[in-house]
Design an enzyme around this catalytic site. Structure first.
Site, short mmCIF file in Angstrom:
data_model
loop_
_atom_site.label_atom_id
_atom_site.label_comp_id
_atom_site.label_asym_id
_atom_site.label_seq_id
_atom_site.Cartn_x
_atom_site.Cartn_y
_atom_site.Cartn_z
N HIS A 1 0.82 -1.22 0.00
CA HIS A 1 0.00 0.00 0.00
C HIS A 1 0.85 1.27 0.00
CE1 HIS A 1 -3.82 2.06 0.69
NE2 HIS A 1 -3.19 2.81 1.57
N GLU B 1 -3.93 -4.76 9.62
CA GLU B 1 -4.21 -3.90 8.46
C GLU B 1 -3.33 -2.66 8.42
OE1 GLU B 1 -8.21 -3.43 7.04
OE2 GLU B 1 -8.95 -4.88 8.52
N HIS C 1 -1.42 0.51 6.98
CA HIS C 1 -1.68 1.43 5.86
C HIS C 1 -0.50 2.38 5.67
CE1 HIS C 1 -5.67 0.07 4.90
NE2 HIS C 1 -6.06 0.18 6.16
N GLU D 1 -4.69 -0.23 11.31
CA GLU D 1 -6.10 0.10 11.44
C GLU D 1 -6.69 -0.36 12.78
OE1 GLU D 1 -10.06 -0.09 8.65
OE2 GLU D 1 -8.08 -0.11 7.72
#
EC number: 4.2.99.-
Length: 299
Positions: free
Chosen positions: A229, A269, A271, A286
């Site tokens: 990402h 998660e 990011h 997250e």
């Protein structure tokens, strides 16, 4: 490379969707809470501060340290760019055209901030005083995503739905360069010390290198489902990236050597990613935590 020590810092709640992270020269980490409608600050002594935003659902996403040393961030739903002073004083700058959905933002060599408008098919430029210019792109529906300053003096950006990267400056018209894979879905982009650009390809689980001569080299990760990402370059020549789909932080050297570091909790998660003034790597999870990766001596 020395072993890597990972430490997590709780800074928010899972439902607040911790998303972006940036480091400022004072050693503080600033982060966005996309669903918590706030910006947070983790000070070097571990204290956490929160700065609520005025919009009910502004959706703060990407954040960066501006040329003025302050955190600048995009508000995708509020259609604005924000800036915070260390004391929490907030300034908001609305974009000229509605529903542009600004996302990626990065400082440029010209002392301004540049940002990508996902729904506007435009790249924007804002001075530290808040004057905004916008530049239309020749690709429609390309979903401009992230930004990085290149060593060539240009600003570079990813086009997530067009499978391409592009360049622009205040005096140079935008140019578009397709990537090698049709399913690349590029998101993050960073420049290394040699002038090459490194791109996180979420669609096909790879990191791509785009050199100054326009040559593209693709480095597949351990899984096509890793969904890399965000990506950031450190001073030692490594590129660090988040693997949103694989619950890992990845690293690739300029020579293409890959390594990965599993996060402690499943479903973290990761990011956003940033490098602090001491060379430590930080990622936004997250789950409401920031994770720090730092080299530790071998046993």
């Amino acid at each position: 490379m020395n072993q890597v020590e990972m430490t997590e810092f709780p800074v928010g709640k899972p439902q607040e969707a911790l998303y972006g992270v940036a480091s400022t020269p004072d050693g503080a980490l600033w982060f966005t809470l996309a669903k918590g409608n706030a910006i947070g600050r983790l000070s070097p002594d571990g204290a956490v501060s929160r700065f609520p935003l005025p919009h009910a659902d502004g959706q703060p996403t990407t954040i960066t340290c501006g040329p003025d040393g302050r955190p600048w961030f995009t508000l995708s739903s509020a259609n604005a760019i924000g800036r915070l002073a260390p004391d929490g004083a907030l300034r908001m700058f609305e974009l000229p055209r509605p529903a542009s959905r600004p996302f990626g933002i990065a400082g440029g060599h010209d002392g301004c901030l540049w940002f990508a408008e996902m729904a506007g098919d435009r790249i924007g430029r804002i001075t530290i005083d808040g004057d905004i210019e916008e530049y239309d792109l020749p690709v429609k529906g390309g979903y401009p995503s992230c930004m990085a300053a290149g060593r060539d003096g240009l600003m570079w950006f990813t086009l997530n739905q067009a499978g391409a990267v592009g360049s622009i400056s205040a005096t140079a018209a935008p140019r578009i360069f397709p990537l090698g894979a049709a399913d690349a879905a590029p998101v993050g982009i960073a420049s290394d010390a040699q002038g090459a650009l490194w791109i996180a390809q979420a669609g096909n689980g790879a990191i791509a290198r785009f050199d100054a001569g326009g040559r593209i080299t693709e480095f597949p990760l351990h899984s096509r489902a890793a969904r890399p990402h965000a990506i950031a370059a450190d001073a030692a020549g490594n590129l660090w990236f988040t693997e949103w789909g694989a619950n890992r932080i990845g690293r690739i050297s300029e020579a293409g050597d890959l390594a990965g570091y599993e996060l402690a909790a499943p479903g973290s998660e990761p990011h956003g990613i940033a490098i602090d003034p001491h060379g430590c790597v930080w990622a936004a999870l997250e789950t409401g935590r920031l994770v720090r990766l730092q080299a530790s001596p071998r046993d």
